[in-house]
Design a protein around this motif. Structure first.
Motif, mmCIF file in Angstrom:
data_model
loop_
_atom_site.group_PDB
_atom_site.id
_atom_site.type_symbol
_atom_site.label_atom_id
_atom_site.label_comp_id
_atom_site.label_asym_id
_atom_site.label_seq_id
_atom_site.Cartn_x
_atom_site.Cartn_y
_atom_site.Cartn_z
ATOM 1 N N ILE A 67 -14.596 35.735 16.542
ATOM 2 C CA ILE A 67 -14.172 36.994 17.143
ATOM 3 C C ILE A 67 -12.706 37.286 16.874
ATOM 4 C CG2 ILE A 67 -13.610 35.965 19.381
ATOM 5 C CD1 ILE A 67 -15.173 39.436 18.700
ATOM 6 N N ARG A 68 -11.893 36.233 16.769
ATOM 7 C CA ARG A 68 -10.478 36.462 16.500
ATOM 8 C C ARG A 68 -10.273 37.042 15.102
ATOM 9 N NH1 ARG A 68 -8.492 30.487 17.606
ATOM 10 N NH2 ARG A 68 -10.354 30.218 16.314
ATOM 11 N N GLU A 69 -11.030 36.509 14.137
ATOM 12 C CA GLU A 69 -10.918 37.010 12.772
ATOM 13 C C GLU A 69 -11.507 38.404 12.634
ATOM 14 O OE1 GLU A 69 -9.412 35.114 9.799
ATOM 15 O OE2 GLU A 69 -8.531 34.959 11.789
ATOM 16 N N LEU A 70 -12.601 38.667 13.335
ATOM 17 C CA LEU A 70 -13.206 39.996 13.282
ATOM 18 C C LEU A 70 -12.236 41.046 13.820
ATOM 19 C CD1 LEU A 70 -15.572 41.909 12.840
ATOM 20 C CD2 LEU A 70 -16.429 41.272 15.115
ATOM 21 N N VAL A 71 -11.611 40.751 14.958
ATOM 22 C CA VAL A 71 -10.664 41.692 15.539
ATOM 23 C C VAL A 71 -9.451 41.850 14.636
ATOM 24 C CG1 VAL A 71 -9.042 42.013 17.450
ATOM 25 C CG2 VAL A 71 -11.407 41.365 17.920
ATOM 26 N N ARG A 72 -8.993 40.759 14.046
ATOM 27 C CA ARG A 72 -7.843 40.818 13.143
ATOM 28 C C ARG A 72 -8.146 41.701 11.931
ATOM 29 N NH1 ARG A 72 -4.646 37.565 9.740
ATOM 30 N NH2 ARG A 72 -6.473 36.441 9.021
ATOM 31 N N ALA A 73 -9.358 41.544 11.386
ATOM 32 C CA ALA A 73 -9.752 42.351 10.234
ATOM 33 C C ALA A 73 -9.880 43.821 10.617
ATOM 34 C CB ALA A 73 -11.074 41.833 9.669
ATOM 35 N N ASP A 75 -8.318 45.388 13.059
ATOM 36 C CA ASP A 75 -6.973 45.925 13.276
ATOM 37 C C ASP A 75 -6.280 46.218 11.943
ATOM 38 O OD1 ASP A 75 -7.234 45.810 15.994
ATOM 39 O OD2 ASP A 75 -6.016 44.013 16.268
ATOM 40 N N ALA A 76 -6.439 45.301 10.974
ATOM 41 C CA ALA A 76 -5.773 45.487 9.686
ATOM 42 C C ALA A 76 -6.283 46.721 8.957
ATOM 43 C CB ALA A 76 -5.967 44.251 8.813
ATOM 44 N N LEU A 77 -7.538 47.087 9.181
ATOM 45 C CA LEU A 77 -8.120 48.264 8.533
ATOM 46 C C LEU A 77 -8.041 49.504 9.419
ATOM 47 C CD1 LEU A 77 -11.277 46.693 6.847
ATOM 48 C CD2 LEU A 77 -9.175 47.433 5.740
ATOM 49 N N GLY A 78 -7.466 49.371 10.606
ATOM 50 C CA GLY A 78 -7.309 50.519 11.494
ATOM 51 C C GLY A 78 -8.594 50.946 12.172
ATOM 52 N N ILE A 79 -9.525 50.030 12.348
ATOM 53 C CA ILE A 79 -10.808 50.353 12.978
ATOM 54 C C ILE A 79 -10.666 50.177 14.488
ATOM 55 C CG2 ILE A 79 -13.254 49.754 13.129
ATOM 56 C CD1 ILE A 79 -12.961 48.468 10.341
ATOM 57 N N PRO A 80 -10.965 51.198 15.301
ATOM 58 C CA PRO A 80 -10.914 51.025 16.760
ATOM 59 C C PRO A 80 -11.850 49.896 17.190
ATOM 60 C CG PRO A 80 -11.163 53.338 16.173
ATOM 61 C CD PRO A 80 -11.361 52.566 14.913
ATOM 62 N N ARG A 81 -11.415 49.077 18.110
ATOM 63 C CA ARG A 81 -12.240 47.926 18.500
ATOM 64 C C ARG A 81 -13.551 48.350 19.144
ATOM 65 N NH1 ARG A 81 -7.520 43.706 20.652
ATOM 66 N NH2 ARG A 81 -6.389 43.650 18.653
ATOM 67 N N ALA A 117 -3.507 51.591 10.461
ATOM 68 C CA ALA A 117 -3.661 50.160 10.440
ATOM 69 C C ALA A 117 -2.611 49.489 11.287
ATOM 70 C CB ALA A 117 -3.535 49.663 9.022
ATOM 71 N N THR A 118 -2.964 48.376 11.879
ATOM 72 C CA THR A 118 -1.978 47.615 12.636
ATOM 73 C C THR A 118 -1.234 46.744 11.648
ATOM 74 O OG1 THR A 118 -3.443 47.580 14.510
ATOM 75 C CG2 THR A 118 -1.674 45.986 14.528
ATOM 76 N N ILE A 119 -0.048 47.167 11.244
ATOM 77 C CA ILE A 119 0.632 46.493 10.150
ATOM 78 C C ILE A 119 1.334 45.234 10.638
ATOM 79 C CG2 ILE A 119 2.261 46.838 8.257
ATOM 80 C CD1 ILE A 119 1.576 49.641 8.134
ATOM 81 N N THR A 120 1.180 44.902 11.900
ATOM 82 C CA THR A 120 1.699 43.603 12.323
ATOM 83 C C THR A 120 0.986 42.501 11.554
ATOM 84 O OG1 THR A 120 0.107 43.659 14.132
ATOM 85 C CG2 THR A 120 2.358 44.302 14.633
#
Length: 438
Positions: A67-73, A75-81, A117-120
């Motif tokens: 789940i951590r990697e899914l959320v990270r991916a 966020d990186a693509l700017g997809i609302p959770r 995208a969440t560029i963090t």
């Protein structure tokens, strides 16, 4: 204002169906392709190599089911959770998902601009993937990402103005800028990163100006100049100096500053073949001369503008930020200069011609109608000015968010104070209401 047109592919039935079927890698691949990123680019954002990114998309490894990697991916693509719910609920139509509410400011921004995208993750400050020990290395994927972000911001501005995008763009720039100090890239990548970051800063500057933040715009343009000088990007340098000239023409700090900046900008593009670029730079130079009251040089610069226009203003190689430059836009520049020189009748005529132009973006139509209304007010034709201003307000209340244009209508609002009619009262009410909202 929510931008429905630029919602991402995550709102489509195909994306939700893939998630419901337990294929998140393929769903993410849809978004990656929509953004114009390669597998290598996507992998770089998440500190994966290209091979691993490909295996994730094909479902050959279980990384994305963490789940951590899914959320990270996401966020990186700017997809609302909230868009990930079909995966958790195993149905493509959860029914209770509201893609336009209940999440928070950042998620709303993501929907508004399509590429939020969440560029963090890019900047290396988010939680690294399990087992990662090396710091993220800046590569071509990050450069591509910044360029795509900049492109999407310009596309958004063309249709909707800068008022709704400025805060988001400013935050993204603050996240991108530290990449330049990471010291984890080679000379070639560094030059590309400097250029891409400089163009993003230039874009943020325009959005700031359209949001009535000239001081912030000037700071970002100064940053663009510094970045352009470091990487030798003359087109970026010319764009930034031209925008600085426009700012200076609006409120010159010194008599000669607008002219100096505009002339240097024109010199820099003299070897660039784009007729659009050269016409725009000449128009900016004309405006600078008008700002300092030099009518003779204004006329000479405008003659160059129309010589360039005669070469043809349609080129597939021109970037998104030049797409709005057509005959209507150039007439608007000329009208602005004529108003500065006190020739309100001629300015109004040119603004009317720009309004009649059929091929323009919604933001530009709002601009031309606003300028036309202001020119009519300058002529003392308050009734016609109010009629035209009503049309401009309809655009500013709807698809276009531009505090700058609302300010440009202030002369009409002042004239309406001295007019006793139902139309004038209605305009005053609409203008004041929108001003409070803005």
């Amino acid at each position: 204002m929510i931008d429905h047109e630029m919602d991402g592919v995550w709102t489509t039935p195909r994306f939700r169906k893939l998630l419901a079927e337990g294929q998140p890698g393929q769903a993410l691949a849809l978004v990656r392709k929509e953004m114009g990123l390669s597998q290598a680019d996507f992998g770089a954002l998440l500190h994966w190599d290209r091979t691993h990114a490909g295996r994730v998309e094909r479902g050959e490894v279980g990384t994305i089911f963490d789940i951590r990697e899914l959320v990270r991916a996401a966020d990186a693509l700017g997809i609302p959770r909230s868009a990930l719910l079909p995966l958790l609920l195993a149905t493509p139509d959860p029914g209770t998902i509201d893609y336009r509410g209940g999440e928070g400011v950042d998620e709303v921004d993501r929907r508004q601009f399509g590429l939020a995208a969440t560029i963090t993750a890019v900047a290396g400050v988010s939680m690294p993937p399990t087992g990662a020990t090396e710091p993220i290395r800046v590569g071509t994927g990050h450069v591509t990402y910044i360029r795509v972000l900049t492109q999407r911001l310009w596309e958004h501005d063309n249709h909707h103005g800068g008022g709704g995008a400025f805060d988001y763009a400013s935050r993204q720039y603050a996240s991108v800028r530290p990449l330049l100090d990471s010291k984890s890239y080679g000379h070639r990548t560094g030059a590309e990163l400097l250029s891409a970051t400089g163009w993003l800063s230039n874009t943020v500057a325009w959005l700031a100006r359209d949001s009535n933040h000239p001081g912030i715009a000037r700071r970002h343009l100064t940053e663009s100049v510094l970045l352009a000088e470091q990487c030798g990007d003359n087109a970026l340098l010319a764009a930034a100096l031209g925008d600085l000239a426009n700012l200076a023409a609006s409120s010159p700090a010194s008599f000669a500053e607008p002219v100096r900046l505009a002339r240097r900008s024109t010199e820099l593009v003299s070897n660039i073949p784009s007729a659009r670029m050269n016409a725009l730079k000449a128009a900016e130079e004309a405006t600078a001369y008008a700002a300092v009251g030099d009518e003779r040089e204004f006329d000479r610069a405008m003659a160059r503008v129309w010589r360039e226009a005669d070469r043809g203003l349609d080129s597939p190689d021109d970037p998104a930020w030049l797409e709005h430059v057509n005959e209507a836009e150039l007439r608007a520049h000329e009208a602005r200069g004529l108003r500065m020189l006190g020739h309100h009748a001629r300015a109004a005529e040119l603004c009317r011609d720009s309004v009649a132009h059929e091929s323009c973006f919604p933001r530009d139509e709002a601009s031309y109608r606003t300028y036309y209304a202001a020119a009519l007010a300058g002529l003392g034709d308050t009734t016609s000015a109010i009629t035209e201003a009503h049309t401009a307000l309809t655009l500013l209340e709807g698809p276009v968010n531009s505090p700058r244009l609302l300010t440009e209508l202030r002369p009409v609002r002042t004239a309406a104070n001295h007019t006793r009619s139902d139309d004038a009262e209605h305009f005053r009410h609409r203008f004041d209401t929108l001003t409070r909202i803005a």
